[in-house]
Design a protein around this motif. Structure first.
Motif, PDB file in Angstrom:
ATOM      1  N   GLU A 154     -10.939   3.885  -5.033  1.00  0.00           N
ATOM      2  CA  GLU A 154      -9.632   4.538  -4.935  1.00  0.00           C
ATOM      3  C   GLU A 154      -8.608   3.609  -4.303  1.00  0.00           C
ATOM      4  OE1 GLU A 154     -10.409   7.987  -2.705  1.00  0.00           O
ATOM      5  OE2 GLU A 154     -11.104   9.181  -4.401  1.00  0.00           O
ATOM      6  N   GLU A 155      -9.092   2.829  -3.312  1.00  0.00           N
ATOM      7  CA  GLU A 155      -8.162   2.013  -2.548  1.00  0.00           C
ATOM      8  C   GLU A 155      -8.196   0.549  -2.995  1.00  0.00           C
ATOM      9  OE1 GLU A 155      -9.595   2.694   1.384  1.00  0.00           O
ATOM     10  OE2 GLU A 155      -9.728   4.830   0.973  1.00  0.00           O
ATOM     11  N   ALA A 156      -9.015   0.271  -4.045  1.00  0.00           N
ATOM     12  CA  ALA A 156      -9.290  -1.116  -4.416  1.00  0.00           C
ATOM     13  C   ALA A 156      -8.015  -1.877  -4.748  1.00  0.00           C
ATOM     14  CB  ALA A 156     -10.219  -1.151  -5.614  1.00  0.00           C
ATOM     15  N   ALA A 157      -7.976  -3.121  -4.300  1.00  0.00           N
ATOM     16  CA  ALA A 157      -6.854  -3.999  -4.595  1.00  0.00           C
ATOM     17  C   ALA A 157      -7.246  -5.391  -4.148  1.00  0.00           C
ATOM     18  CB  ALA A 157      -5.603  -3.542  -3.846  1.00  0.00           C
ATOM     19  N   PRO A 158      -6.639  -6.419  -4.738  1.00  0.00           N
ATOM     20  CA  PRO A 158      -6.924  -7.771  -4.251  1.00  0.00           C
ATOM     21  C   PRO A 158      -6.579  -7.859  -2.770  1.00  0.00           C
ATOM     22  CG  PRO A 158      -5.641  -7.818  -6.288  1.00  0.00           C
ATOM     23  CD  PRO A 158      -5.698  -6.399  -5.855  1.00  0.00           C
ATOM     24  N   ALA A 159      -7.420  -8.518  -2.013  1.00  0.00           N
ATOM     25  CA  ALA A 159      -7.181  -8.628  -0.564  1.00  0.00           C
ATOM     26  C   ALA A 159      -5.836  -9.288  -0.324  1.00  0.00           C
ATOM     27  CB  ALA A 159      -8.287  -9.446   0.082  1.00  0.00           C
ATOM     28  N   ALA A 160      -5.026  -8.670   0.546  1.00  0.00           N
ATOM     29  CA  ALA A 160      -3.694  -9.191   0.829  1.00  0.00           C
ATOM     30  C   ALA A 160      -3.784 -10.315   1.839  1.00  0.00           C
ATOM     31  CB  ALA A 160      -2.816  -8.076   1.370  1.00  0.00           C
ATOM     32  N   PRO A 161      -3.030 -11.379   1.659  1.00  0.00           N
ATOM     33  CA  PRO A 161      -2.978 -12.431   2.677  1.00  0.00           C
ATOM     34  C   PRO A 161      -2.475 -11.847   3.990  1.00  0.00           C
ATOM     35  CG  PRO A 161      -1.862 -13.104   0.643  1.00  0.00           C
ATOM     36  CD  PRO A 161      -2.171 -11.659   0.508  1.00  0.00           C
ATOM     37  N   ALA A 162      -2.832 -12.503   5.087  1.00  0.00           N
ATOM     38  CA  ALA A 162      -2.503 -11.959   6.408  1.00  0.00           C
ATOM     39  C   ALA A 162      -1.024 -11.690   6.556  1.00  0.00           C
ATOM     40  CB  ALA A 162      -2.980 -12.928   7.493  1.00  0.00           C
ATOM     41  N   GLY A 163      -0.164 -12.513   5.983  1.00  0.00           N
ATOM     42  CA  GLY A 163       1.257 -12.314   6.205  1.00  0.00           C
ATOM     43  C   GLY A 163       1.959 -11.560   5.108  1.00  0.00           C
ATOM     44  N   ALA A 164       1.210 -10.942   4.184  1.00  0.00           N
ATOM     45  CA  ALA A 164       1.843 -10.310   3.021  1.00  0.00           C
ATOM     46  C   ALA A 164       1.813  -8.803   3.093  1.00  0.00           C
ATOM     47  CB  ALA A 164       1.157 -10.783   1.757  1.00  0.00           C
ATOM     48  N   ALA A 165       1.903  -8.251   4.288  1.00  0.00           N
ATOM     49  CA  ALA A 165       1.778  -6.798   4.456  1.00  0.00           C
ATOM     50  C   ALA A 165       2.848  -6.040   3.702  1.00  0.00           C
ATOM     51  CB  ALA A 165       1.820  -6.432   5.934  1.00  0.00           C
ATOM     52  N   LEU A 166       4.023  -6.659   3.477  1.00  0.00           N
ATOM     53  CA  LEU A 166       5.108  -5.928   2.840  1.00  0.00           C
ATOM     54  C   LEU A 166       5.223  -6.237   1.346  1.00  0.00           C
ATOM     55  CD1 LEU A 166       7.881  -6.122   5.573  1.00  0.00           C
ATOM     56  CD2 LEU A 166       6.191  -4.341   5.157  1.00  0.00           C
ATOM     57  N   SER A 167       4.255  -6.946   0.809  1.00  0.00           N
ATOM     58  CA  SER A 167       4.214  -7.171  -0.629  1.00  0.00           C
ATOM     59  C   SER A 167       3.152  -6.270  -1.214  1.00  0.00           C
ATOM     60  CB  SER A 167       3.861  -8.636  -0.926  1.00  0.00           C
ATOM     61  OG  SER A 167       4.848  -9.491  -0.390  1.00  0.00           O
ATOM     62  N   ALA A 168       3.456  -5.656  -2.346  1.00  0.00           N
ATOM     63  CA  ALA A 168       2.484  -4.742  -2.944  1.00  0.00           C
ATOM     64  C   ALA A 168       1.219  -5.504  -3.305  1.00  0.00           C
ATOM     65  CB  ALA A 168       3.082  -4.089  -4.177  1.00  0.00           C
ATOM     66  N   VAL A 169       0.057  -4.917  -2.984  1.00  0.00           N
ATOM     67  CA  VAL A 169      -1.211  -5.584  -3.289  1.00  0.00           C
ATOM     68  C   VAL A 169      -1.634  -5.335  -4.729  1.00  0.00           C
ATOM     69  CG1 VAL A 169      -2.025  -5.583  -0.917  1.00  0.00           C
ATOM     70  CG2 VAL A 169      -2.457  -3.590  -2.365  1.00  0.00           C
ATOM     71  N   ASN A 170      -0.890  -4.479  -5.426  1.00  0.00           N
ATOM     72  CA  ASN A 170      -1.158  -4.188  -6.832  1.00  0.00           C
ATOM     73  C   ASN A 170       0.194  -3.853  -7.457  1.00  0.00           C
ATOM     74  OD1 ASN A 170      -1.689  -2.692  -9.279  1.00  0.00           O
ATOM     75  ND2 ASN A 170      -3.814  -2.489  -8.579  1.00  0.00           N
ATOM     76  N   PRO A 171       0.571  -4.549  -8.546  1.00  0.00           N
ATOM     77  CA  PRO A 171       1.918  -4.339  -9.107  1.00  0.00           C
ATOM     78  C   PRO A 171       2.193  -2.909  -9.550  1.00  0.00           C
ATOM     79  CG  PRO A 171       0.518  -5.651 -10.585  1.00  0.00           C
ATOM     80  CD  PRO A 171      -0.193  -5.561  -9.285  1.00  0.00           C
ATOM     81  N   ASP A 172       1.118  -2.106  -9.781  1.00  0.00           N
ATOM     82  CA  ASP A 172       1.332  -0.714 -10.189  1.00  0.00           C
ATOM     83  C   ASP A 172       1.677   0.198  -9.015  1.00  0.00           C
ATOM     84  OD1 ASP A 172       0.784  -1.315 -12.831  1.00  0.00           O
ATOM     85  OD2 ASP A 172      -1.373  -0.965 -12.592  1.00  0.00           O
ATOM     86  N   TYR A 173       1.471  -0.300  -7.804  1.00  0.00           N
ATOM     87  CA  TYR A 173       1.718   0.513  -6.597  1.00  0.00           C
ATOM     88  C   TYR A 173       2.849  -0.152  -5.811  1.00  0.00           C
ATOM     89  CZ  TYR A 173      -2.810   2.611  -7.741  1.00  0.00           C
ATOM     90  OH  TYR A 173      -3.846   3.256  -8.364  1.00  0.00           O
ATOM     91  N   ARG A 174       4.085   0.285  -6.071  1.00  0.00           N
ATOM     92  CA  ARG A 174       5.259  -0.399  -5.520  1.00  0.00           C
ATOM     93  C   ARG A 174       5.883   0.298  -4.324  1.00  0.00           C
ATOM     94  NH1 ARG A 174       9.347   0.024  -8.679  1.00  0.00           N
ATOM     95  NH2 ARG A 174      10.486  -1.593  -7.531  1.00  0.00           N
ATOM     96  N   PHE A 175       5.542   1.591  -4.104  1.00  0.00           N
ATOM     97  CA  PHE A 175       6.227   2.368  -3.066  1.00  0.00           C
ATOM     98  C   PHE A 175       5.276   2.579  -1.881  1.00  0.00           C
ATOM     99  CE2 PHE A 175       7.946   3.345  -7.205  1.00  0.00           C
ATOM    100  CZ  PHE A 175       9.320   3.219  -7.009  1.00  0.00           C
ATOM    101  N   GLY A 176       5.686   2.069  -0.724  1.00  0.00           N
ATOM    102  CA  GLY A 176       4.762   2.085   0.410  1.00  0.00           C
ATOM    103  C   GLY A 176       5.325   2.748   1.652  1.00  0.00           C
ATOM    104  N   VAL A 177       4.415   3.022   2.579  1.00  0.00           N
ATOM    105  CA  VAL A 177       4.802   3.450   3.920  1.00  0.00           C
ATOM    106  C   VAL A 177       4.018   2.580   4.902  1.00  0.00           C
ATOM    107  CG1 VAL A 177       3.075   5.317   3.932  1.00  0.00           C
ATOM    108  CG2 VAL A 177       4.941   5.383   5.559  1.00  0.00           C
TER     109      VAL A 177
END
Length: 693
Positions: A154-177
């Motif tokens: 459900e939560e699967a996504a490519p592991a985000a780099p340490a400094g990329a917290a504000l970049s979507a980890v999957n292009p289909d999921y663009r809206f975050g909190v």
């Protein structure tokens, strides 16, 4: 432990106990239907998921492990539907989950008592694992992945780099909190996992960064430094889930983000400052409606849990306000003065204190339904162990009683239900059929209001009480005189004597000499009474009469000589002046008065309490026609002093040691002028003098 940890533990205990009660109800309904609906399976899975996560956060490994295995079990059932469990294996499924609930309750009790948790849980875990193997062996498809794998999917996504917290980890999921937890709160990865559990109530399609927070403690450092981000496919889904971020414990602040956009610093909001942030910053105001849009969130905010200790403090303050208000308005300094403005203000003050009392009392009132529903489990377990089929019927379960009183009567009701199952219902279905009864026994729990008290009846349609056996046992124990004639009521009352038991064998449920005497004591502790009625061959009824509350009440002040008494308003039918000729003198019944074609005893308060002063002639005093339960009579007093709201004060222990409650006195109250008034118990007052007539 510090106060912060104490509050977290309190919340954990409250929420887990609530979830276990829900689980019990779901299981009982499912067992009745002999199957689990898909909704039930989903609900059990969610409950176990929550218990697992919260127990992990509290580091209660035994609870977490068992919850995880039950969650695995219901994951298999959820994926392949209940058909994965053959009908012949379903009774075992119910038993396993009930055993797990009992295990959870036992562990929770240890937590509450500060005792160490179980170290050995192999037995129950192996039983669950073995059952999972059984049903997977019966399943035509390949074994389902474990819940952890499902969550990962459900939560699967490519592991985000340490400094990329504000970049979507999957292009289909663009809206975050993006969520920030309290500084130094610790265990940020588990707090993030709990946040995900909350979000699942609103939306299930999302990805998170960092991922795998449940099983990777190293993510705590990243979350503490950069926050925890949950990404959604649409802004609507994100907005619906934002509410979870604002209500989850330890959340310091949050902000909504979009892929590849850098939010302005002023967008960051602390949940507790949401309104002021919206007022001060235009961008924050633009984001605020996102929270308001979530209807589920609004529903969650409509209820809060409050410590009973705080409600006790509130009631104590309200009680003192009521006393002080009476002291001010009834001050001797005001006698004879015409103070129109003061009187108007005093009336307004009385109205406000009445409203304050009603609100504070209503906060403490809870339905008896939770207590009643728990008895389903007692009946279910005892039916299996005793080999007796029985059903539980509930009547009036919405009846509300003071929380303290509900807690006090839970054990007594459980004792009585067990007695009904063990003693009351016939031993075999053949016995019931021979008696012309339904082979399935019935136990009925009924509750109703009668103004000042709640009547709770526990009835069974069993064989009833064997009065001869009870009397013989009482004689053998020295409780009864073999030469004395006892009424059926007297004989049944022997059942509530300490150490009395009609069971010849000690069983898991009775025969240890502890039972109805404990019931009587516990009910008396909350100001109630217990009575038993029975008809041989028809069944038995145990009646508990419980006061609605023990704090504040409306009473009528009366005087007898220099003594002051309070009669609860709810017990008064009317008051009247009569002449000496209206009183009928019956040699056997004493003084009687005819009212509406019925005759009622006349009891004189002066004689009952052996007071030296007080009026003798009927025409000089006043008769108050009162009623409580099955008792109705006329009480003769000197005069009425008026209606007054009073605070019920318990009698001191050294006074209670003399059994004064058995003589019609339930407590006392302090009046506005500082004098003390004795509060009368109308039912017990009649019982105390009943033998005189």
């Amino acid at each position: 432990m510090g106060s912060g940890n104490d509050s977290i533990l309190d919340m954990y205990l409250y929420e887990t106990n609530t979830l276990l009660e829900q689980l019990d109800g779901i299981l009982l309904a499912a067992e009745q239907a002999d199957t689990f609906s898909q909704d039930s399976v989903n609900e059990i899975f969610r409950i176990m998921h929550t218990v697992k996560g919260s127990s992990a956060m509290m580091e209660f490994s035994s609870l977490m492990t068992v919850a995880h295995r039950i969650e695995d079990l219901f994951f298999v059932i959820r994926e392949k539907t209940i058909e994965v469990v053959p009908e012949q294996l379903r009774p075992e499924l119910f038993d396993i989950v009930f055993q797990a609930v009992d295990f959870f309750r036992g562990e929770i009790e240890k937590v509450e008592n500060g005792e160490p948790l179980s170290q050995s849980i192999d037995s129950i875990v192996n039983k669950i694992n073995s059952y999972i193997d059984k049903i997977q062996g019966n399943a035509p498809a390949e074994p389902a992945p474990a819940p952890a794998a499902q969550e990962k999917a459900e939560e699967a996504a490519p592991a985000a780099p340490a400094g990329a917290a504000l970049s979507a980890v999957n292009p289909d999921y663009r809206f975050g909190v993006q969520v920030f937890f309290d500084e130094g709160s610790g265990m940020e990865n588990l707090r993030a996992f709990m946040l995900l559990s909350s979000i699942r109530d609103f939306c299930t399609d999302f990805v998170a960064s960092p991922e795998n927070v449940e099983n990777d403690p190293s993510t705590s450092e990243i979350i503490a430094d950069q926050g925890f981000v949950v990404w959604f496919r649409t802004a609507g889904e994100r907005d619906a889930a934002v509410g979870a971020a604002t209500t989850t414990g330890s959340v310091r602040a949050y902000q909504t983000v979009e892929a590849k956009s850098e939010p302005a610093p002023e967008e960051i909001k602390a949940p507790v400052e949401e309104k002021s942030a919206a007022a001060e910053a235009p961008k924050a105001a633009a984001a605020a409606p996102a929270v308001a849009k979530a209807p589920q969130h609004a529903t969650k905010e409509s209820l809060i849990s409050v410590s009973l200790g705080k409600l006790d403090q509130l009631m104590a303050v309200v009680s003192e306000i009521v006393i002080t208000e009476s002291m001010v308005t009834a001050s001797p300094d005001l006698k004879g003065l015409r103070l129109d403005n003061f009187s108007k203000s005093a009336r307004e003050l009385r109205k406000l204190t009445d409203d304050l009392q009603d609100v504070s009392m209503s906060l403490r009132m809870v339905p008896v339904s939770n207590t009643f529903q728990k008895m389903n489990r007692i009946v279910r377990d005892m039916s299996k162990k005793l080999g007796k089929r029985a059903k539980l019927t509930l009547i009036g379960e919405d009846t509300e009683v003071d929380k303290t009183i509900v807690d006090g009567i839970s054990d007594p009701i459980m004792h009585i239900v067990r007695n009904s199952m063990d003693h009351g219902l016939e031993e075999t279905e053949a016995d019931r059929i021979a008696a012309g009864k339904d082979p399935v026994g019935e136990i009925t729990l009924a509750a109703r209001h009668t103004g000042s008290e709640v009547i709770i009846e526990i009835r069974d349609d069993g064989k009833g009480a064997d009065t001869k056996a009870i009397l013989n046992k009482a004689i053998r124990q020295g409780l009864a005189d073999p030469d004395h004639e006892y009424s059926q009521k007297d004989i049944l009352n022997f059942m509530m004597m300490p150490g009395f038991s009609t069971n010849t064998e000690v069983t898991e449920f009775s025969g240890r000499g502890v039972g109805m005497d404990v019931v009587k004591k516990n009910v008396a502790d909350v100001g109630g009474t217990v009575s038993i009625t029975s008809e041989w061959g028809k069944g038995m009824t145990t009646t508990l009469k419980i006061p609605l509350t023990m704090a504040i009440m409306d009473g009528m002040e009366v005087s007898v000589g220099e003594s002051l008494f309070t009669i609860p308003i709810n017990n008064i039918l009317s008051s009247m002046k009569v002449g000496a000729g209206d009183i009928i003198h019956d040699p056997a019944q004493g003084e009687m008065l005819k009212i509406r074609d019925n005759f009622y005893h006349v009891l004189r308060a002066k004689d009952i309490f052996q007071l030296e002063d007080g009026r003798e002639n009927v025409e000089e005093g006043i008769l108050i026609w009162v009623e409580a339960g099955e008792h109705s009579y006329c009480l003769f007093v000197d005069e009425l002093l008026g209606e007054q709201q009073i605070v019920v004060k318990p009698l001191p222990n050294f006074v209670n040691n003399f059994g004064i409650k058995n003589y019609g006195i339930t407590g006392c109250s302090i009046l506005g002028d500082g004098s003390i008034s004795i509060i009368l118990d109308i039912a017990n007052l009649y019982t105390a003098v009943e033998n005189v007539y």
